[in-house]
Motif scaffolding. Structure first.
Motif, PDB file in Angstrom:
ATOM      1  N   SER A  45     -10.262   1.300   0.712  1.00  0.00           N
ATOM      2  CA  SER A  45     -10.621   1.874  -0.590  1.00  0.00           C
ATOM      3  C   SER A  45     -11.245   0.798  -1.469  1.00  0.00           C
ATOM      4  O   SER A  45     -10.988  -0.395  -1.298  1.00  0.00           O
ATOM      5  CB  SER A  45      -9.385   2.444  -1.278  1.00  0.00           C
ATOM      6  OG  SER A  45      -8.546   1.393  -1.720  1.00  0.00           O
ATOM      7  N   ILE A  71       0.845  -1.188   0.000  1.00  0.00           N
ATOM      8  CA  ILE A  71       0.000   0.000   0.000  1.00  0.00           C
ATOM      9  C   ILE A  71       0.882   1.241   0.000  1.00  0.00           C
ATOM     10  O   ILE A  71       1.970   1.243   0.565  1.00  0.00           O
ATOM     11  CB  ILE A  71      -0.971   0.008   1.197  1.00  0.00           C
ATOM     12  CG1 ILE A  71      -0.215  -0.049   2.511  1.00  0.00           C
ATOM     13  CG2 ILE A  71      -1.964  -1.117   1.111  1.00  0.00           C
ATOM     14  CD1 ILE A  71      -1.071   0.237   3.709  1.00  0.00           C
ATOM     15  N   LYS A  72       0.399   2.298  -0.635  1.00  0.00           N
ATOM     16  CA  LYS A  72       1.145   3.555  -0.703  1.00  0.00           C
ATOM     17  C   LYS A  72       0.694   4.507   0.391  1.00  0.00           C
ATOM     18  O   LYS A  72       1.496   5.195   0.992  1.00  0.00           O
ATOM     19  CB  LYS A  72       0.961   4.200  -2.073  1.00  0.00           C
ATOM     20  CG  LYS A  72       1.551   3.392  -3.203  1.00  0.00           C
ATOM     21  CD  LYS A  72       1.265   4.038  -4.538  1.00  0.00           C
ATOM     22  CE  LYS A  72       1.759   3.109  -5.650  1.00  0.00           C
ATOM     23  NZ  LYS A  72       1.279   3.509  -6.961  1.00  0.00           N
ATOM     24  N   ASN A  73      -0.621   4.550   0.617  1.00  0.00           N
ATOM     25  CA  ASN A  73      -1.194   5.431   1.638  1.00  0.00           C
ATOM     26  C   ASN A  73      -1.849   4.591   2.717  1.00  0.00           C
ATOM     27  O   ASN A  73      -2.355   3.507   2.437  1.00  0.00           O
ATOM     28  CB  ASN A  73      -2.246   6.359   1.015  1.00  0.00           C
ATOM     29  CG  ASN A  73      -1.659   7.219  -0.076  1.00  0.00           C
ATOM     30  OD1 ASN A  73      -0.647   7.873   0.116  1.00  0.00           O
ATOM     31  ND2 ASN A  73      -2.294   7.207  -1.234  1.00  0.00           N
ATOM     32  N   ASP A  90      -5.343   3.203   2.015  1.00  0.00           N
ATOM     33  CA  ASP A  90      -5.576   2.354   0.843  1.00  0.00           C
ATOM     34  C   ASP A  90      -6.378   1.089   1.163  1.00  0.00           C
ATOM     35  O   ASP A  90      -7.131   0.603   0.327  1.00  0.00           O
ATOM     36  CB  ASP A  90      -4.249   1.951   0.180  1.00  0.00           C
ATOM     37  CG  ASP A  90      -3.639   3.087  -0.621  1.00  0.00           C
ATOM     38  OD1 ASP A  90      -4.297   4.143  -0.778  1.00  0.00           O
ATOM     39  OD2 ASP A  90      -2.492   2.931  -1.074  1.00  0.00           O
ATOM     40  N   ASP A 108     -10.573   0.353  -4.598  1.00  0.00           N
ATOM     41  CA  ASP A 108      -9.520  -0.250  -5.429  1.00  0.00           C
ATOM     42  C   ASP A 108      -8.910  -1.462  -4.726  1.00  0.00           C
ATOM     43  O   ASP A 108      -8.676  -2.501  -5.339  1.00  0.00           O
ATOM     44  CB  ASP A 108      -8.418   0.769  -5.747  1.00  0.00           C
ATOM     45  CG  ASP A 108      -8.867   1.813  -6.760  1.00  0.00           C
ATOM     46  OD1 ASP A 108      -9.814   1.533  -7.517  1.00  0.00           O
ATOM     47  OD2 ASP A 108      -8.266   2.903  -6.778  1.00  0.00           O
ATOM     48  N   TYR A 109      -8.660  -1.317  -3.434  1.00  0.00           N
ATOM     49  CA  TYR A 109      -8.094  -2.408  -2.644  1.00  0.00           C
ATOM     50  C   TYR A 109      -9.073  -3.593  -2.606  1.00  0.00           C
ATOM     51  O   TYR A 109      -8.688  -4.747  -2.790  1.00  0.00           O
ATOM     52  CB  TYR A 109      -7.781  -1.905  -1.233  1.00  0.00           C
ATOM     53  CG  TYR A 109      -7.004  -2.886  -0.386  1.00  0.00           C
ATOM     54  CD1 TYR A 109      -5.655  -3.122  -0.616  1.00  0.00           C
ATOM     55  CD2 TYR A 109      -7.619  -3.574   0.649  1.00  0.00           C
ATOM     56  CE1 TYR A 109      -4.937  -4.016   0.156  1.00  0.00           C
ATOM     57  CE2 TYR A 109      -6.919  -4.467   1.431  1.00  0.00           C
ATOM     58  CZ  TYR A 109      -5.570  -4.687   1.171  1.00  0.00           C
ATOM     59  OH  TYR A 109      -4.867  -5.583   1.955  1.00  0.00           O
TER      60      TYR A 109
END
Length: 195
Positions: A12, A4-6, A9, A14-15
């Motif tokens: 979300s 994960i970047k944030n 995430d 998208d996840y």
């Protein structure tokens, strides 16, 4: 847990979509949850159709993501409130959020994970901001209802505020102070609508 970047995430869509792809394609250990969830869903649908007097309504498509709820946490809560089992990818995403929180060893707030922001000084965390908005939004609705009454039947704003605060268990709060906060909230609402 995927890279994960944030911090937010995991909460979300998208996840969740990535998890769903892995689950449906047997690419994850948790993929065993999918057929079990489908059996639960089938049984729940069968049960609800047999018990007509109960007002349980199943959501047609749990996997419609943004149409179902704004984020996976709210989708999870919506499922529980409707007495429905959430899809496995939502359960896994929420689990990953908590795993990330505990792995942070006290350096990460749940606010950052679930809502992508830290506590804002003087405004509070996300739930405090929502509670403040809800409190003033309801009072504004009461003000609008009052404005539709004949002038000789209308209550003053102070009286309306006193009654409102009393019903919310805040009778000790100064109505004038509340009305100043309410006017500031109204101004914030107007400026955010213009932007």
């Amino acid at each position: 847990m995927k890279d994960i970047k944030n911090l937010s995430d995991c909460n979300s869509w998208d996840y969740v979509r990535t998890l769903r792809h892995d689950l449906l394609n047997d690419e994850k250990t948790f993929s065993v949850m999918e057929p079990i969830w489908e059996l639960i869903l089938l049984q729940q649908t069968h049960f609800c159709s047999m018990v007509e007097e109960r007002s349980i309504q199943l959501e047609d498509d749990f996997r419609s993501d943004e149409k179902f709820a704004d984020n996976p946490l709210l989708a999870f809560m919506k499922c529980v409130e409707r007495c429905q089992y959430p899809p496995p990818e939502i359960i896994i995403a929420i689990n990953d959020c908590f795993r990330l929180y505990f792995a942070g060893g006290g350096k990460i707030e749940l606010e950052e994970i679930f809502f992508a922001n830290r506590r804002i000084p003087k405004l509070g965390n996300n739930s405090a901001q929502i509670a403040k908005h809800d409190k003033h939004n309801l009072f504004q609705t009461l003000c609008k209802m009052e404005s539709h009454k004949p002038k000789d039947k209308r209550k003053s704003m102070v009286v309306l505020a006193e009654e409102y605060l009393g019903k919310r268990g805040l009778a000790d709060k100064d109505p004038e102070s509340f009305l100043r906060q309410h006017r500031a909230w109204l101004e914030d609402q107007r400026s955010s609508e213009q932007n």
